[in-house]
Design a protein around this motif. Sequence first.
Motif, PDB file in Angstrom:
ATOM      1  N   GLU A   1       0.811  -1.225   0.000  1.00  5.96           N
ATOM      2  CA  GLU A   1       0.000   0.000   0.000  1.00  5.96           C
ATOM      3  C   GLU A   1       0.847   1.279   0.000  1.00  5.96           C
ATOM      4  OE1 GLU A   1       0.715  -1.417   4.137  1.00  5.96           O
ATOM      5  OE2 GLU A   1      -0.124  -2.395   2.366  1.00  5.96           O
ATOM      6  N   LEU A   2       2.112   1.176   0.428  1.00  3.72           N
ATOM      7  CA  LEU A   2       2.995   2.349   0.417  1.00  3.72           C
ATOM      8  C   LEU A   2       3.326   2.813  -0.999  1.00  3.72           C
ATOM      9  CD1 LEU A   2       5.605   1.397   3.173  1.00  3.72           C
ATOM     10  CD2 LEU A   2       3.681   2.973   3.374  1.00  3.72           C
ATOM     11  N   TYR A   3       3.114   1.945  -1.982  1.00  2.34           N
ATOM     12  CA  TYR A   3       3.558   2.238  -3.346  1.00  2.34           C
ATOM     13  C   TYR A   3       2.393   2.427  -4.322  1.00  2.34           C
ATOM     14  CZ  TYR A   3       7.744   0.736  -1.038  1.00  2.34           C
ATOM     15  OH  TYR A   3       8.769   0.632  -0.144  1.00  2.34           O
ATOM     16  N   GLU A   4       1.205   2.659  -3.770  1.00  4.39           N
ATOM     17  CA  GLU A   4       0.018   2.744  -4.616  1.00  4.39           C
ATOM     18  C   GLU A   4      -0.059   4.028  -5.437  1.00  4.39           C
ATOM     19  OE1 GLU A   4      -4.725   1.781  -4.253  1.00  4.39           O
ATOM     20  OE2 GLU A   4      -3.577   2.120  -2.433  1.00  4.39           O
ATOM     21  N   ASN A   5       0.454   5.141  -4.926  1.00  3.31           N
ATOM     22  CA  ASN A   5       0.275   6.426  -5.611  1.00  3.31           C
ATOM     23  C   ASN A   5       1.585   7.030  -6.106  1.00  3.31           C
ATOM     24  OD1 ASN A   5      -2.601   6.590  -5.222  1.00  3.31           O
ATOM     25  ND2 ASN A   5      -2.136   6.851  -3.055  1.00  3.31           N
ATOM     26  N   MET A   6       2.405   6.236  -6.737  1.00  2.00           N
ATOM     27  CA  MET A   6       3.691   6.728  -7.243  1.00  2.00           C
ATOM     28  C   MET A   6       3.487   7.492  -8.551  1.00  2.00           C
ATOM     29  SD  MET A   6       6.087   3.401  -6.632  1.00  2.00           S
ATOM     30  CE  MET A   6       5.055   2.357  -7.655  1.00  2.00           C
ATOM     31  N   GLU A   7       4.380   8.461  -8.792  1.00  2.00           N
ATOM     32  CA  GLU A   7       4.347   9.206 -10.058  1.00  2.00           C
ATOM     33  C   GLU A   7       5.144   8.499 -11.136  1.00  2.00           C
ATOM     34  OE1 GLU A   7       5.608  13.236  -9.525  1.00  2.00           O
ATOM     35  OE2 GLU A   7       4.189  13.573  -7.891  1.00  2.00           O
ATOM     36  N   SER A   8       6.221   7.799 -10.717  1.00  5.02           N
ATOM     37  CA  SER A   8       7.075   7.138 -11.696  1.00  5.02           C
ATOM     38  C   SER A   8       7.875   6.027 -11.016  1.00  5.02           C
ATOM     39  CB  SER A   8       8.033   8.134 -12.348  1.00  5.02           C
ATOM     40  OG  SER A   8       8.912   8.655 -11.376  1.00  5.02           O
ATOM     41  N   VAL A   9       8.463   5.178 -11.845  1.00  7.27           N
ATOM     42  CA  VAL A   9       9.378   4.125 -11.392  1.00  7.27           C
ATOM     43  C   VAL A   9      10.520   4.068 -12.404  1.00  7.27           C
ATOM     44  CG1 VAL A   9       7.630   2.716 -10.221  1.00  7.27           C
ATOM     45  CG2 VAL A   9       8.132   2.288 -12.628  1.00  7.27           C
ATOM     46  N   PHE A  10      11.584   3.367 -12.033  1.00  4.76           N
ATOM     47  CA  PHE A  10      12.672   3.119 -12.975  1.00  4.76           C
ATOM     48  C   PHE A  10      12.589   1.657 -13.393  1.00  4.76           C
ATOM     49  CE2 PHE A  10      14.296   6.769 -10.625  1.00  4.76           C
ATOM     50  CZ  PHE A  10      14.730   7.574 -11.670  1.00  4.76           C
ATOM     51  N   VAL A  11      12.615   1.428 -14.701  1.00  8.42           N
ATOM     52  CA  VAL A  11      12.596   0.079 -15.249  1.00  8.42           C
ATOM     53  C   VAL A  11      13.986  -0.195 -15.820  1.00  8.42           C
ATOM     54  CG1 VAL A  11      11.540  -1.450 -16.955  1.00  8.42           C
ATOM     55  CG2 VAL A  11      10.127   0.230 -15.747  1.00  8.42           C
ATOM     56  N   GLU A  12      14.522  -1.372 -15.511  1.00 11.14           N
ATOM     57  CA  GLU A  12      15.877  -1.698 -15.965  1.00 11.14           C
ATOM     58  C   GLU A  12      15.856  -2.315 -17.359  1.00 11.14           C
ATOM     59  OE1 GLU A  12      19.896  -4.094 -14.576  1.00 11.14           O
ATOM     60  OE2 GLU A  12      18.042  -4.408 -13.463  1.00 11.14           O
ATOM     61  N   PHE A  13      16.464  -1.590 -18.319  1.00  7.39           N
ATOM     62  CA  PHE A  13      16.660  -2.059 -19.691  1.00  7.39           C
ATOM     63  C   PHE A  13      18.154  -2.170 -19.929  1.00  7.39           C
ATOM     64  CE2 PHE A  13      12.499  -0.121 -20.692  1.00  7.39           C
ATOM     65  CZ  PHE A  13      11.965  -1.090 -21.511  1.00  7.39           C
ATOM     66  N   ASN A  14      18.668  -3.342 -20.281  1.00 10.64           N
ATOM     67  CA  ASN A  14      20.087  -3.514 -20.623  1.00 10.64           C
ATOM     68  C   ASN A  14      21.017  -2.833 -19.613  1.00 10.64           C
ATOM     69  OD1 ASN A  14      19.284  -4.826 -22.991  1.00 10.64           O
ATOM     70  ND2 ASN A  14      19.114  -2.878 -24.070  1.00 10.64           N
ATOM     71  N   ASN A  15      20.798  -3.071 -18.336  1.00 15.62           N
ATOM     72  CA  ASN A  15      21.600  -2.501 -17.237  1.00 15.62           C
ATOM     73  C   ASN A  15      21.497  -0.989 -17.101  1.00 15.62           C
ATOM     74  OD1 ASN A  15      22.529  -4.956 -16.243  1.00 15.62           O
ATOM     75  ND2 ASN A  15      24.173  -5.014 -17.762  1.00 15.62           N
ATOM     76  N   ASN A  16      20.505  -0.370 -17.730  1.00 18.83           N
ATOM     77  CA  ASN A  16      20.249   1.061 -17.566  1.00 18.83           C
ATOM     78  C   ASN A  16      18.877   1.245 -16.938  1.00 18.83           C
ATOM     79  OD1 ASN A  16      22.636   2.080 -18.851  1.00 18.83           O
ATOM     80  ND2 ASN A  16      21.732   1.475 -20.805  1.00 18.83           N
ATOM     81  N   LEU A  17      18.755   2.219 -16.034  1.00 19.39           N
ATOM     82  CA  LEU A  17      17.458   2.508 -15.429  1.00 19.39           C
ATOM     83  C   LEU A  17      16.766   3.608 -16.234  1.00 19.39           C
ATOM     84  CD1 LEU A  17      18.231   2.389 -11.611  1.00 19.39           C
ATOM     85  CD2 LEU A  17      17.375   0.589 -13.106  1.00 19.39           C
ATOM     86  N   VAL A  18      15.571   3.296 -16.709  1.00 18.21           N
ATOM     87  CA  VAL A  18      14.805   4.210 -17.552  1.00 18.21           C
ATOM     88  C   VAL A  18      13.549   4.623 -16.782  1.00 18.21           C
ATOM     89  CG1 VAL A  18      13.571   4.446 -19.746  1.00 18.21           C
ATOM     90  CG2 VAL A  18      15.655   3.038 -19.618  1.00 18.21           C
TER      91      VAL A  18
END
Length: 174
Positions: free
Chosen positions: A32-49
């Motif tokens: 429940e702490l993460y329900e209203n996030m604006e963004s996240v980082f997704v890991e593509f080829n060892n880079n965070l996007v």
Amino acid sequence: MRKEECFYLGKIAKKFSFKGEVLIYLDTDEPELYENMESVFVEFNNNLVPFFIENSSLHKNDFLRVRFEDVNNEEEADKILGLPVYLPLQLLPKLTGDKFYFHEVIGFKVEDKRLGFVGEIQSINDSSAQPLFEVLNGDVEILIPMIDHFLVKIDRENKKVMMDLPEGLIEMYL
């Protein structure tokens, strides 16, 4: 953003709709702490996007149903399936008392009630059934099970982990 400045939140587990919605498995005790996030980082080829969230809601306890900006169909959602999701470390809720995050005790000294100084925590091995402190004493690596019963106190101010270890555990390494 570098991976060392982030913590693992979970992974994009599956598609939810034909409109590009996905379910993120949240690897946490408090989703429940993460329900209203604006963004996240997704890991593509060892880079965070960074991926910006249009809307999200909790789904069946440990999943977050997410609609990302610029992911509008199943094909776009397929490209991110299975990828790890991260957040900056400063978004972690602060823990107090004897609860701790693995990353925060790296570099802490381990002291045993009976033996005194044991060594310094180099890393945490959580790939086995029981997580282990990997402690360095000189050039000897000591593996100490992270068992609540052994843990006496986390002293954040002095960067120490106080433990009451069973007789013979440390001696077998030295």
